[in-house]
Design a protein around this motif. Structure first.
Motif, mmCIF file in Angstrom:
data_model
loop_
_atom_site.group_PDB
_atom_site.id
_atom_site.type_symbol
_atom_site.label_atom_id
_atom_site.label_comp_id
_atom_site.label_asym_id
_atom_site.label_seq_id
_atom_site.Cartn_x
_atom_site.Cartn_y
_atom_site.Cartn_z
ATOM 1 N N GLU A 100 -5.233 8.703 3.062
ATOM 2 C CA GLU A 100 -4.766 7.801 4.116
ATOM 3 C C GLU A 100 -4.913 6.331 3.739
ATOM 4 O O GLU A 100 -4.614 5.452 4.551
ATOM 5 N N GLU A 101 -5.369 6.057 2.524
ATOM 6 C CA GLU A 101 -5.597 4.668 2.109
ATOM 7 C C GLU A 101 -4.256 3.963 1.916
ATOM 8 O O GLU A 101 -3.343 4.492 1.281
ATOM 9 N N SER A 102 -4.128 2.776 2.466
ATOM 10 C CA SER A 102 -2.903 1.993 2.325
ATOM 11 C C SER A 102 -3.021 1.058 1.123
ATOM 12 O O SER A 102 -4.119 0.802 0.610
ATOM 13 N N SER A 103 -1.897 0.529 0.703
ATOM 14 C CA SER A 103 -1.862 -0.331 -0.479
ATOM 15 C C SER A 103 -2.621 -1.636 -0.240
ATOM 16 O O SER A 103 -2.427 -2.305 0.774
ATOM 17 N N HIS A 104 -3.489 -1.991 -1.179
ATOM 18 C CA HIS A 104 -4.249 -3.237 -1.082
ATOM 19 C C HIS A 104 -4.929 -3.531 -2.417
ATOM 20 O O HIS A 104 -4.891 -2.715 -3.342
ATOM 21 N N SER A 142 9.568 3.149 3.900
ATOM 22 C CA SER A 142 9.641 1.780 4.412
ATOM 23 C C SER A 142 8.253 1.202 4.639
ATOM 24 O O SER A 142 7.964 0.067 4.242
ATOM 25 N N THR A 143 7.373 1.993 5.243
ATOM 26 C CA THR A 143 6.012 1.525 5.507
ATOM 27 C C THR A 143 5.270 1.240 4.208
ATOM 28 O O THR A 143 4.620 0.196 4.055
ATOM 29 N N SER A 144 5.362 2.154 3.252
ATOM 30 C CA SER A 144 4.645 1.986 1.985
ATOM 31 C C SER A 144 5.211 0.830 1.162
ATOM 32 O O SER A 144 4.464 0.091 0.518
#
Length: 316
Positions: free
Chosen positions: A55-59, A190-192
């Protein structure tokens, strides 16, 4: 899985033990492999945990004390799924996190699953790889991921076009379920892509990850590919949403036509029943009380009703 690679000249080879300037590729590590990364390589445990969080988002994260940089980037993934029994060969697209750790002596990639982007890097399908040049390695991997987005977006467009052709005559939910799956995939993309773009903009500032002059053009290429993928994703999403609404109405209209035809047939078939009901009553005084007369009247009435309905185009 734990693998080690190092570039010799222009060739990247697999090695048995990690060396300075090598690339460590980690896929779904077990506890022993995690301990090896922490104790032998010196990777921070929190960086490993973040890279393995689905569930980790890009950062971007960094630790100045240990001189380590972590880049989490979302990459696209496609796998065949049986969508509730509707289509055994339907492709389901999603995005998964990939952790890239830049540290002294090594560049480490950590992921939950094997993916085509890493396969392309280790099998030499990407030109210019040099495990000693960590920033360039990172940018080449990001470029490959952005190109993979474009490839999958074109696949989604082709699949939706094929599905549209079958929707013209369909009165079932199978095609709409397929289109819904593609629309959901575009939402993931789109979100990613938007979070990936934010991460790339942070890299472009050069404050967290050191950028060299020769890497500027490569970073600009990555940003161009990401922007193009975002635009394509938005366009395909709008088209797909409009198509689903339109064909949902078409399917509903097809069902209404079927119901109209069945209703007309029911009316025509009800005429003989009405006439025979009169002559089947236990009363006297009915005109021409012979079997042929109600039969003739019923046939003539059915023919007249059929002609009227045909003229009013009620059978189409």
């Amino acid at each position: 899985m734990l693998e080690f690679y190092k570039t010799y000249g222009s060739i990247t080879k697999k090695i048995d033990e990690p060396e300075s300037g090598s690339w460590i590729n980690v896929v779904a590590p077990n506890e022993e492999e995690k301990n090896f990364l922490i104790e032998k390589i010196g990777v921070l445990p929190e960086f490993i945990k973040s890279s393995l969080d689905a569930e980790e988002s890009s950062h971007i994260d960094y630790d100045e004390d240990y001189n380590q940089r972590l880049v989490i980037i979302d990459y696209p993934s496609a796998e065949e799924e049986n969508a509730q029994g509707y289509d055994k060969n339907m492709l389901q697209y999603t995005t998964l996190p990939l952790g890239i750790i830049i540290m002294k002596g090594y560049v480490v990639t950590i992921s939950l699953y094997e993916n085509l982007n890493i396969d392309d890097m280790r099998q030499g399908r990407v030109k210019g790889i040099n495990t000693n040049l960590k920033t360039r390695f990172l940018l080449l991997l990001l470029l490959r991921i952005s190109q993979r987005y474009l490839i999958y977006l074109r696949q989604i467009d082709r699949i939706s076009s094929r599905t549209e052709q079958t929707l013209h005559k369909s009165m079932q939910n199978k095609e709409l379920i397929q289109m819904l799956g593609l629309e959901k995939s575009l939402v993931y993309f789109s979100t990613s892509l938007k979070t990936d773009e934010i991460t790339l903009n942070k890299i472009m500032r050069g404050k967290i990850i050191k950028l060299y002059d020769e890497d500027q053009d490569l970073l600009e290429d990555v940003l161009i590919e990401i922007h193009q993928a975002i635009e394509m994703c938005n366009i395909y999403s709008n088209i797909l949403s409009g198509t689903m609404d339109a064909f949902a109405s078409v399917i509903s209209n097809n069902l209404n036509i079927v119901m109209k035809v069945l209703t007309v047939i029911t009316i025509v078939m009800a005429i003989p029943n009405i006439i025979f009901s009169f002559y089947g009553m236990n009363v006297t005084g009915l005109p021409i009380a012979h079997w042929w007369f109600p039969t003739l009247v019923a046939v003539i009435a059915c023919i007249i009703a059929t002609i009227i309905f045909i003229k009013k185009d009620m059978f189409h």
